[in-house]
Scaffold this motif. Sequence first.
Motif, PDB file in Angstrom:
ATOM      1  N   THR A 171       0.832  -1.201   0.000  1.00  0.00           N
ATOM      2  CA  THR A 171       0.000   0.000   0.000  1.00  0.00           C
ATOM      3  C   THR A 171       0.866   1.250   0.000  1.00  0.00           C
ATOM      4  OG1 THR A 171      -1.825  -1.118   1.128  1.00  0.00           O
ATOM      5  CG2 THR A 171      -1.746   1.285   1.294  1.00  0.00           C
ATOM      6  N   LEU A 172       1.921   1.246   0.808  1.00  0.00           N
ATOM      7  CA  LEU A 172       2.813   2.408   0.879  1.00  0.00           C
ATOM      8  C   LEU A 172       3.513   2.637  -0.461  1.00  0.00           C
ATOM      9  CD1 LEU A 172       4.135   4.631   2.591  1.00  0.00           C
ATOM     10  CD2 LEU A 172       5.899   2.967   3.231  1.00  0.00           C
ATOM     11  N   ARG A 173       3.953   1.586  -1.093  1.00  0.00           N
ATOM     12  CA  ARG A 173       4.631   1.717  -2.395  1.00  0.00           C
ATOM     13  C   ARG A 173       3.702   2.369  -3.417  1.00  0.00           C
ATOM     14  NH1 ARG A 173       8.943  -0.172  -5.577  1.00  0.00           N
ATOM     15  NH2 ARG A 173       8.362  -1.071  -7.594  1.00  0.00           N
ATOM     16  N   GLU A 174       2.430   1.980  -3.435  1.00  0.00           N
ATOM     17  CA  GLU A 174       1.485   2.550  -4.387  1.00  0.00           C
ATOM     18  C   GLU A 174       1.140   3.992  -4.028  1.00  0.00           C
ATOM     19  OE1 GLU A 174      -1.047   3.222  -7.529  1.00  0.00           O
ATOM     20  OE2 GLU A 174       0.585   1.789  -7.234  1.00  0.00           O
ATOM     21  N   GLU A 175       0.979   4.289  -2.733  1.00  0.00           N
ATOM     22  CA  GLU A 175       0.714   5.659  -2.308  1.00  0.00           C
ATOM     23  C   GLU A 175       1.834   6.595  -2.789  1.00  0.00           C
ATOM     24  OE1 GLU A 175       0.451   5.606   1.902  1.00  0.00           O
ATOM     25  OE2 GLU A 175      -1.610   4.843   1.962  1.00  0.00           O
ATOM     26  N   ARG A 176       3.058   6.161  -2.626  1.00  0.00           N
ATOM     27  CA  ARG A 176       4.185   7.002  -3.016  1.00  0.00           C
ATOM     28  C   ARG A 176       4.279   7.154  -4.534  1.00  0.00           C
ATOM     29  NH1 ARG A 176       9.475   6.184   0.777  1.00  0.00           N
ATOM     30  NH2 ARG A 176       8.529   6.693   2.791  1.00  0.00           N
ATOM     31  N   ARG A 177       3.980   6.086  -5.262  1.00  0.00           N
ATOM     32  CA  ARG A 177       3.995   6.189  -6.723  1.00  0.00           C
ATOM     33  C   ARG A 177       3.010   7.251  -7.195  1.00  0.00           C
ATOM     34  NH1 ARG A 177       1.484   4.434 -11.434  1.00  0.00           N
ATOM     35  NH2 ARG A 177      -0.322   3.786 -10.204  1.00  0.00           N
ATOM     36  N   ARG A 178       1.794   7.217  -6.658  1.00  0.00           N
ATOM     37  CA  ARG A 178       0.784   8.202  -7.065  1.00  0.00           C
ATOM     38  C   ARG A 178       1.207   9.620  -6.697  1.00  0.00           C
ATOM     39  NH1 ARG A 178      -3.086   4.350  -4.931  1.00  0.00           N
ATOM     40  NH2 ARG A 178      -3.297   5.698  -3.100  1.00  0.00           N
ATOM     41  N   ARG A 179       1.759   9.778  -5.509  1.00  0.00           N
ATOM     42  CA  ARG A 179       2.172  11.113  -5.062  1.00  0.00           C
ATOM     43  C   ARG A 179       3.343  11.634  -5.904  1.00  0.00           C
ATOM     44  NH1 ARG A 179       1.075  16.020  -3.582  1.00  0.00           N
ATOM     45  NH2 ARG A 179       2.447  16.899  -1.985  1.00  0.00           N
ATOM     46  N   ALA A 180       4.278  10.761  -6.267  1.00  0.00           N
ATOM     47  CA  ALA A 180       5.406  11.169  -7.114  1.00  0.00           C
ATOM     48  C   ALA A 180       4.919  11.628  -8.476  1.00  0.00           C
ATOM     49  CB  ALA A 180       6.403  10.013  -7.252  1.00  0.00           C
ATOM     50  N   ILE A 181       3.884  10.993  -8.989  1.00  0.00           N
ATOM     51  CA  ILE A 181       3.288  11.415 -10.261  1.00  0.00           C
ATOM     52  C   ILE A 181       2.661  12.799 -10.109  1.00  0.00           C
ATOM     53  CG2 ILE A 181       1.431  10.938 -11.902  1.00  0.00           C
ATOM     54  CD1 ILE A 181       2.026   7.937 -11.463  1.00  0.00           C
ATOM     55  N   GLU A 182       1.909  13.008  -9.025  1.00  0.00           N
ATOM     56  CA  GLU A 182       1.283  14.311  -8.778  1.00  0.00           C
ATOM     57  C   GLU A 182       2.309  15.434  -8.708  1.00  0.00           C
ATOM     58  OE1 GLU A 182      -0.889  13.891  -5.186  1.00  0.00           O
ATOM     59  OE2 GLU A 182      -2.350  12.459  -6.004  1.00  0.00           O
ATOM     60  N   LEU A 183       3.474  15.148  -8.138  1.00  0.00           N
ATOM     61  CA  LEU A 183       4.519  16.156  -7.969  1.00  0.00           C
ATOM     62  C   LEU A 183       5.364  16.342  -9.227  1.00  0.00           C
ATOM     63  CD1 LEU A 183       5.722  15.227  -4.369  1.00  0.00           C
ATOM     64  CD2 LEU A 183       4.415  17.255  -5.029  1.00  0.00           C
ATOM     65  N   GLY A 184       5.147  15.513 -10.229  1.00  0.00           N
ATOM     66  CA  GLY A 184       5.940  15.618 -11.447  1.00  0.00           C
ATOM     67  C   GLY A 184       7.295  14.945 -11.358  1.00  0.00           C
ATOM     68  N   ILE A 185       7.509  14.137 -10.326  1.00  0.00           N
ATOM     69  CA  ILE A 185       8.789  13.437 -10.169  1.00  0.00           C
ATOM     70  C   ILE A 185       8.898  12.303 -11.177  1.00  0.00           C
ATOM     71  CG2 ILE A 185      10.186  12.046  -8.574  1.00  0.00           C
ATOM     72  CD1 ILE A 185      10.102  15.057  -7.959  1.00  0.00           C
ATOM     73  N   VAL A 186       7.812  11.589 -11.420  1.00  0.00           N
ATOM     74  CA  VAL A 186       7.780  10.577 -12.468  1.00  0.00           C
ATOM     75  C   VAL A 186       6.609  10.888 -13.392  1.00  0.00           C
ATOM     76  CG1 VAL A 186       8.884   8.777 -11.084  1.00  0.00           C
ATOM     77  CG2 VAL A 186       6.405   8.987 -11.068  1.00  0.00           C
ATOM     78  N   LEU A 187       6.679  10.371 -14.601  1.00  0.00           N
ATOM     79  CA  LEU A 187       5.647  10.633 -15.594  1.00  0.00           C
ATOM     80  C   LEU A 187       4.338   9.928 -15.241  1.00  0.00           C
ATOM     81  CD1 LEU A 187       7.795  10.215 -18.835  1.00  0.00           C
ATOM     82  CD2 LEU A 187       7.074  12.354 -17.767  1.00  0.00           C
ATOM     83  N   PRO A 188       3.215  10.442 -15.716  1.00  0.00           N
ATOM     84  CA  PRO A 188       1.924   9.785 -15.449  1.00  0.00           C
ATOM     85  C   PRO A 188       1.906   8.341 -15.961  1.00  0.00           C
ATOM     86  CG  PRO A 188       1.590  11.985 -16.340  1.00  0.00           C
ATOM     87  CD  PRO A 188       3.055  11.692 -16.465  1.00  0.00           C
ATOM     88  N   ASP A 189       1.161   7.507 -15.243  1.00  0.00           N
ATOM     89  CA  ASP A 189       0.954   6.111 -15.638  1.00  0.00           C
ATOM     90  C   ASP A 189       2.234   5.286 -15.660  1.00  0.00           C
ATOM     91  OD1 ASP A 189      -1.803   6.639 -16.027  1.00  0.00           O
ATOM     92  OD2 ASP A 189      -1.346   7.466 -18.012  1.00  0.00           O
ATOM     93  N   VAL A 190       3.256   5.711 -14.939  1.00  0.00           N
ATOM     94  CA  VAL A 190       4.473   4.902 -14.855  1.00  0.00           C
ATOM     95  C   VAL A 190       4.152   3.599 -14.126  1.00  0.00           C
ATOM     96  CG1 VAL A 190       6.654   4.731 -13.597  1.00  0.00           C
ATOM     97  CG2 VAL A 190       6.207   6.710 -15.029  1.00  0.00           C
ATOM     98  N   PRO A 191       4.452   2.446 -14.748  1.00  0.00           N
ATOM     99  CA  PRO A 191       4.169   1.174 -14.079  1.00  0.00           C
ATOM    100  C   PRO A 191       5.207   0.874 -13.011  1.00  0.00           C
ATOM    101  CG  PRO A 191       5.195   0.769 -16.203  1.00  0.00           C
ATOM    102  CD  PRO A 191       5.000   2.259 -16.101  1.00  0.00           C
ATOM    103  N   ALA A 192       4.811   0.080 -12.034  1.00  0.00           N
ATOM    104  CA  ALA A 192       5.731  -0.303 -10.955  1.00  0.00           C
ATOM    105  C   ALA A 192       5.448  -1.750 -10.578  1.00  0.00           C
ATOM    106  CB  ALA A 192       5.562   0.608  -9.741  1.00  0.00           C
TER     107      ALA A 192
END
Length: 583
Positions: free
Chosen positions: A248-269
Amino acid sequence: MAGSVHSEIDVSAASLHDNKRPNIVLILADDLGYTDVGSFGGEIATPTIDSLAAEGIRFSNYHTAANCAPARAMLLTGVSNHRAGVANIIEMIPPEQRDHPAYQGELSHNVVTVATLLEEAGYNTYMSGKWHLGRTQDKLPSRRGFQRTIALADSGADNWEQKPYIPIYDNANWYADGERFTLPDDFYSSRFLVDKMIDFIKSDQLKDGSREAPFFAYLPFQAVHIPVQAPQEFIDRYEGRYLEGWTTLREERRRRAIELGIVLPDVPAATMHTTRDWNELSDEDKRFEAKRMAVYAAMVEAMDFHIARLVQYLREIGEFDNTIFIFTSDNGSEPSGADALNTTRARFQLARQGYTADYETLGLKGSFVNLGPSFASASASPLAYYKFYAGEGGLRVPLIIAGKPLAIKPDVERAFTYVKDITPTILSLTGVDQPGGRYAGKPVERITGKDLSPLLKGNVDKVYGDDEAIGYELAGQGVLFLGDYKLVMTRGPVGDDRWRLFNINNDPGETRDLSSQQAVRFQKMLNLYQQYKRENGVLDPPQGYNHIRQVALNTIYDRFRGEAVAVLILIVLLVGFRVYAKK
């Protein structure tokens, strides 16, 4: 362009050689994951680091080494770690490689540190924290350009007392200005290191509060290297926060990183195969594992809290507006040790080292906490792997460059950058020339990192051309970066020893292997990696090499080799005597 920075930086030679040359504060976290700080997608409270990020540039495609000493060698010299003598940490180098110049595990004298160059240019130079680049007198930081030092020579140590954290060390080896040092009774690493740095800066102030020279302050924290430890008041803030688990934490951080522009949208993990199923744990084990992550978060926040004290001090003495801050980590999050720390076997092993793993005192003095591979994967979200491995989670970490002397517009920079780039960037921002092929009357390695100032200015989209290859190797694991692509082989047992090809611009989680689809590119990069190996003295590890087992073997070898030699000589003498007696 890679980043949308448009403001110019006033770094003209004239401005850099007057009394307003900028101070440099280089802050290095230890084993910090890609999304551990708030400005990169994390939930941990890091307001000081995030405030620097809000005023500066966040580099989202910055890479380092997969473990500490090689990263520190490149960070402080701008030279490839193999050419600087630090192919691996000394504790993991097998005896078969120790005679090779690239495998000394200590910073060679064929490189010049950024501190040496800045000192020669009139800067006051300070270091407070972990060194791990040599502990003989000639290789301590006090002989490598730092005028004032508090240095831990080892790979790590306890954060509450002067105590080795693993049995490969007899002592926790601390040095002050080159001499052995005893820690104070009220020691906590992050607080102590900032205290000493403030003392160093204060010591060079004139009576009227002014300064005759700018300073370079290198602050390499122990946080969050094992043992993970923090004051109770910080731990309390995260009690119960991680009861939903690492996935759950890994997914929460992925979504937040996308919101901040750290990674591109829809980046798979992809989910790491070393990540356990949280739902299969008992409620008691979930509670214990969540507490371990809470201690980790607390240690990160405590580091940020003490960075705030340094920032506040610089404001008080009027130096904040003349200071450039660089914040990063030496490598990705630390997975060492099993997730299951709360077992009879684990507790027995810890007890032999003088540690406990009791829930109520976890993180406090006398306790030992490690993150384990499952939460380490969450720490590196959305990347694959972690420290010691060649995946993006081991190599890609936060980098923030900020400060009023830069006069830049805050932004996220997605261009590829590398740890070797930090030294030439510091030299550029301070108006100090890079050394050539000789320095102080002897040959030295040339800096091969890139100056990031053009990226900060917004003058270029990238500093590495699409045809410029950057190679890296750790204990047989190979990496080659070329444009948006990464060739990588990750060794077992975590990896599968296969070469793969990824586009890490749109797939930083390394989920889509392109080696078959782009066979020509794949072969070209394999050839370039072999060229990198030849040019940098890369050796293949012995058959069956395992980095954890090698630490244990080296401990036996280093501690008992004198006795072993004596026994061997005795055997040779006895055999020789028997041969002689038969004549």
